[in-house]
Design an enzyme around this catalytic site. Structure first.
Site, PDB file in Angstrom:
ATOM      1  N   THR A 123       0.821  -1.215   0.000  1.00 46.71           N
ATOM      2  CA  THR A 123       0.000   0.000   0.000  1.00 46.71           C
ATOM      3  C   THR A 123       0.856   1.268   0.000  1.00 46.71           C
ATOM      4  O   THR A 123       1.977   1.261   0.529  1.00 46.71           O
ATOM      5  CB  THR A 123      -0.885   0.005   1.271  1.00 46.71           C
ATOM      6  OG1 THR A 123      -1.460   1.298   1.454  1.00 46.71           O
ATOM      7  CG2 THR A 123      -0.088  -0.332   2.524  1.00 46.71           C
ATOM      8  N   ASP A 124       0.301   2.347  -0.540  1.00 44.02           N
ATOM      9  CA  ASP A 124       1.002   3.644  -0.498  1.00 44.02           C
ATOM     10  C   ASP A 124       1.120   4.176   0.933  1.00 44.02           C
ATOM     11  O   ASP A 124       1.903   5.090   1.201  1.00 44.02           O
ATOM     12  CB  ASP A 124       0.308   4.686  -1.396  1.00 44.02           C
ATOM     13  CG  ASP A 124      -1.146   4.990  -1.035  1.00 44.02           C
ATOM     14  OD1 ASP A 124      -1.682   4.378  -0.077  1.00 44.02           O
ATOM     15  OD2 ASP A 124      -1.752   5.836  -1.722  1.00 44.02           O
ATOM     16  N   GLU A 125       0.342   3.598   1.866  1.00 42.81           N
ATOM     17  CA  GLU A 125       0.369   4.115   3.245  1.00 42.81           C
ATOM     18  C   GLU A 125       1.719   3.875   3.913  1.00 42.81           C
ATOM     19  O   GLU A 125       2.024   4.509   4.927  1.00 42.81           O
ATOM     20  CB  GLU A 125      -0.777   3.506   4.055  1.00 42.81           C
ATOM     21  CG  GLU A 125      -2.103   3.796   3.376  1.00 42.81           C
ATOM     22  CD  GLU A 125      -3.329   3.663   4.255  1.00 42.81           C
ATOM     23  OE1 GLU A 125      -3.204   3.748   5.479  1.00 42.81           O
ATOM     24  OE2 GLU A 125      -4.416   3.494   3.684  1.00 42.81           O
ATOM     25  N   TYR A 147      -1.659  -0.127  11.108  1.00 44.00           N
ATOM     26  CA  TYR A 147      -1.845  -0.867   9.843  1.00 44.00           C
ATOM     27  C   TYR A 147      -0.673  -0.620   8.899  1.00 44.00           C
ATOM     28  O   TYR A 147      -0.039  -1.562   8.392  1.00 44.00           O
ATOM     29  CB  TYR A 147      -3.167  -0.456   9.167  1.00 44.00           C
ATOM     30  CG  TYR A 147      -3.183  -0.774   7.692  1.00 44.00           C
ATOM     31  CD1 TYR A 147      -3.137  -2.102   7.257  1.00 44.00           C
ATOM     32  CD2 TYR A 147      -3.198   0.240   6.733  1.00 44.00           C
ATOM     33  CE1 TYR A 147      -3.107  -2.398   5.891  1.00 44.00           C
ATOM     34  CE2 TYR A 147      -3.177  -0.046   5.380  1.00 44.00           C
ATOM     35  CZ  TYR A 147      -3.129  -1.370   4.962  1.00 44.00           C
ATOM     36  OH  TYR A 147      -3.089  -1.667   3.630  1.00 44.00           O
ATOM     37  N   LYS A 151       2.315  -3.192   7.360  1.00 40.64           N
ATOM     38  CA  LYS A 151       2.594  -3.413   5.926  1.00 40.64           C
ATOM     39  C   LYS A 151       4.040  -3.039   5.606  1.00 40.64           C
ATOM     40  O   LYS A 151       4.710  -3.722   4.823  1.00 40.64           O
ATOM     41  CB  LYS A 151       1.628  -2.618   5.043  1.00 40.64           C
ATOM     42  CG  LYS A 151       0.189  -3.117   5.073  1.00 40.64           C
ATOM     43  CD  LYS A 151       0.011  -4.543   4.585  1.00 40.64           C
ATOM     44  CE  LYS A 151       0.118  -4.687   3.091  1.00 40.64           C
ATOM     45  NZ  LYS A 151      -0.208  -6.087   2.650  1.00 40.64           N
TER      46      LYS A 151
HETATM   47  P1  TYD Z   1     -10.403   4.692   4.196  1.00 44.42           P
HETATM   48  O1  TYD Z   1     -11.361   4.164   3.193  1.00 44.42           O
HETATM   49  O2  TYD Z   1     -10.511   4.202   5.595  1.00 44.42           O
HETATM   50  O3  TYD Z   1      -8.943   4.475   3.616  1.00 44.42           O
HETATM   51  P2  TYD Z   1      -7.494   4.950   4.195  1.00 44.42           P
HETATM   52  O4  TYD Z   1      -7.634   5.364   5.590  1.00 44.42           O
HETATM   53  O5  TYD Z   1      -6.748   3.684   4.052  1.00 44.42           O
HETATM   54  O6  TYD Z   1      -7.041   6.045   3.280  1.00 44.42           O
HETATM   55  O7  TYD Z   1     -10.529   6.289   4.244  1.00 44.42           O
HETATM   56  C1  TYD Z   1     -10.336   7.102   3.110  1.00 44.42           C
HETATM   57  C2  TYD Z   1     -10.375   8.545   3.605  1.00 44.42           C
HETATM   58  O8  TYD Z   1     -11.681   8.834   4.112  1.00 44.42           O
HETATM   59  C3  TYD Z   1      -9.391   8.770   4.760  1.00 44.42           C
HETATM   60  O9  TYD Z   1      -8.833  10.090   4.637  1.00 44.42           O
HETATM   61  C4  TYD Z   1     -10.274   8.709   5.989  1.00 44.42           C
HETATM   62  C5  TYD Z   1     -11.612   9.235   5.489  1.00 44.42           C
HETATM   63  N1  TYD Z   1     -12.781   8.653   6.196  1.00 44.42           N
HETATM   64  C6  TYD Z   1     -13.737   9.506   6.769  1.00 44.42           C
HETATM   65  O10 TYD Z   1     -13.649  10.747   6.680  1.00 44.42           O
HETATM   66  N2  TYD Z   1     -14.802   8.934   7.420  1.00 44.42           N
HETATM   67  C7  TYD Z   1     -14.940   7.576   7.539  1.00 44.42           C
HETATM   68  O11 TYD Z   1     -15.936   7.124   8.165  1.00 44.42           O
HETATM   69  C8  TYD Z   1     -13.954   6.709   6.933  1.00 44.42           C
HETATM   70  C9  TYD Z   1     -14.067   5.229   7.029  1.00 44.42           C
HETATM   71  C10 TYD Z   1     -12.890   7.308   6.276  1.00 44.42           C
END
Ligand code: TYD
Length: 338
Positions: A123-125, A147, A151
């Site tokens: 992942t890019d994270e 997380y 990774k």
């Molecule tokens: P997510 O789908 O959890 O992916 P990641 O954290 O791996 O990037 O979230 C995408 C973006 O959306 C992230 O900036 C967090 C935001 N988000 C919200 O604002 N509200 C939420 O309920 C969730 C799940 C994510």
């Protein structure tokens, strides 16, 4: 070619298996998947009776299950992982076990059976937040969530097996995926399914975090390219076609769905929330990869899919485990924002 795919009942793994079985008629797939909360045999109901597909229920951290599944495999594509950042904040234990120990068990089995190629899906994270510019494959890893740290640990372990044991590994690092069969805890399916039910989407913090959105079918196509043409020991970034803030994402999905503006509820931010991810994908493009789907078209298809597949997501959202998670994750935040 016989492929061992791990985590093939999950979102990205199931989309990859569907893609590879239809794109490559000579490919046989063994899917090693424990069927944890986000793994769902329904995700592959359409290929379940294909003689080129077999699911083995088992844990990648269990050497015996891996030994059985890997026997005769020419290549491994390793998706199996705990993936949700918010869950890793609540409890990191399963992330370390599956993402790190599971990867080590698989790598050892792959060495022992002399598998020809091992694609580790990451992942890019792992790069952490990038305020400016685009992450390149050689950049420092600065993960910020448990997380992402799990990774990054797995990526480094994979690298060490290449350097020390000459394992034929390739690593991919993708940006945020969306598409059919994504468990409704991630932002996009949570938003779509909540809005179908006229429930608010909980927006973390100021909503100005930037993500790079990749349609899962293009991700599957990119992994196929890396599996075939990637250089052993190398890492390949796989980004999407749209790079914007969560507020812009919300506006786009809201316009496509035609929902009212008040269905967004700002809530207190996720701790350690990365502000921006962005990938430089020149290396992948040099292998000949091109995206097939534009963002809007792919998002339209995704919304259409969730609207048509209530039979898939409603039972998931009704499960006790989902409801307990939702309560723990959102109730306090929603109350704090009133
Ligand atoms: P997510 O789908 O959890 O992916 P990641 O954290 O791996 O990037 O979230 C995408 C973006 O959306 C992230 O900036 C967090 C935001 N988000 C919200 O604002 N509200 C939420 O309920 C969730 C799940 C994510």
């Amino acid at each position: 070619m016989k492929l061992l795919v791990t985590g093939g009942l999950g979102f990205i793994g199931s989309n990859f298996i569907r893609h590879i079985l239809s794109a490559r008629k000579s490919v046989h797939v063994v899917n090693l998947d424990l069927q944890t909360y986000a793994g769902n045999p329904q995700n592959l109901a359409d290929v379940a009776s294909d003689p080129r597909y077999r699911w083995i229920k088992g844990d990648i951290a269990d050497p015996k299950a891996v030994e059985k599944a890997i026997s005769g495999a020419d290549a491994v594509v390793h998706f199996a992982a705990e993936t949700h950042v918010d869950r890793s904040i609540l409890d990191a234990a399963a992330f370390l076990r599956t993402n790190v120990i599971g990867t080590q068990v698989l790598l050892d089995a792959a060495l022992k059976t002399r598998v020809g190629r091992f694609v580790h899906v990451s992942t890019d994270e792992v790069y952490g937040s990038v305020p400016k510019g685009f992450s390149k494959e050689g950049d420092l890893l600065e993960p910020n969530s448990p997380y992402a740290a799990s990774k990054a640990a797995a990526d480094l372990l994979v690298r060490s097996y290449f350097v020390t044991h000459k394992a034929p590994v390739v690593v991919t690092r993708a940006s945020n995926n969306f598409g059919p069969f994504q468990y409704p805890e991630k932002a996009v399916p949570l938003m779509i399914t909540n809005w179908i039910d006229e429930q608010p989407f909980p927006l973390y913090g100021d909503g100005l975090q930037i993500r790079d959105w990749l349609y899962v079918v293009d991700h599957a196509r990119a992994i196929e390219v890396v599996l075939e043409k990637g250089q052993v020991g190398e890492v390949y970034n796989i980004g999407g076609t749209k790079h914007f803030t969560n507020r812009e994402l919300i506006e786009t999905v809201r316009d496509l769905m035609g929902v009212p503006k008040d269905l967004v509820k700002p809530v207190p931010d996720r701790p350690g929330h990365d502000r921006r991810y962005a990938l430089d994908c020149a290396k992948l493009k040099k292998l000949g990869f091109k995206h097939r789907f534009g963002f809007e078209q792919a998002m339209k298809e995704t919304i259409h899919w969730y609207r048509g597949r209530e039979d898939w997501w409603r039972p998931l959202k009704k499960q006790g485990g989902y409801q307990a998670y939702y309560e723990k994750q959102y109730s306090a935040r929603l109350a704090a924002s009133k």
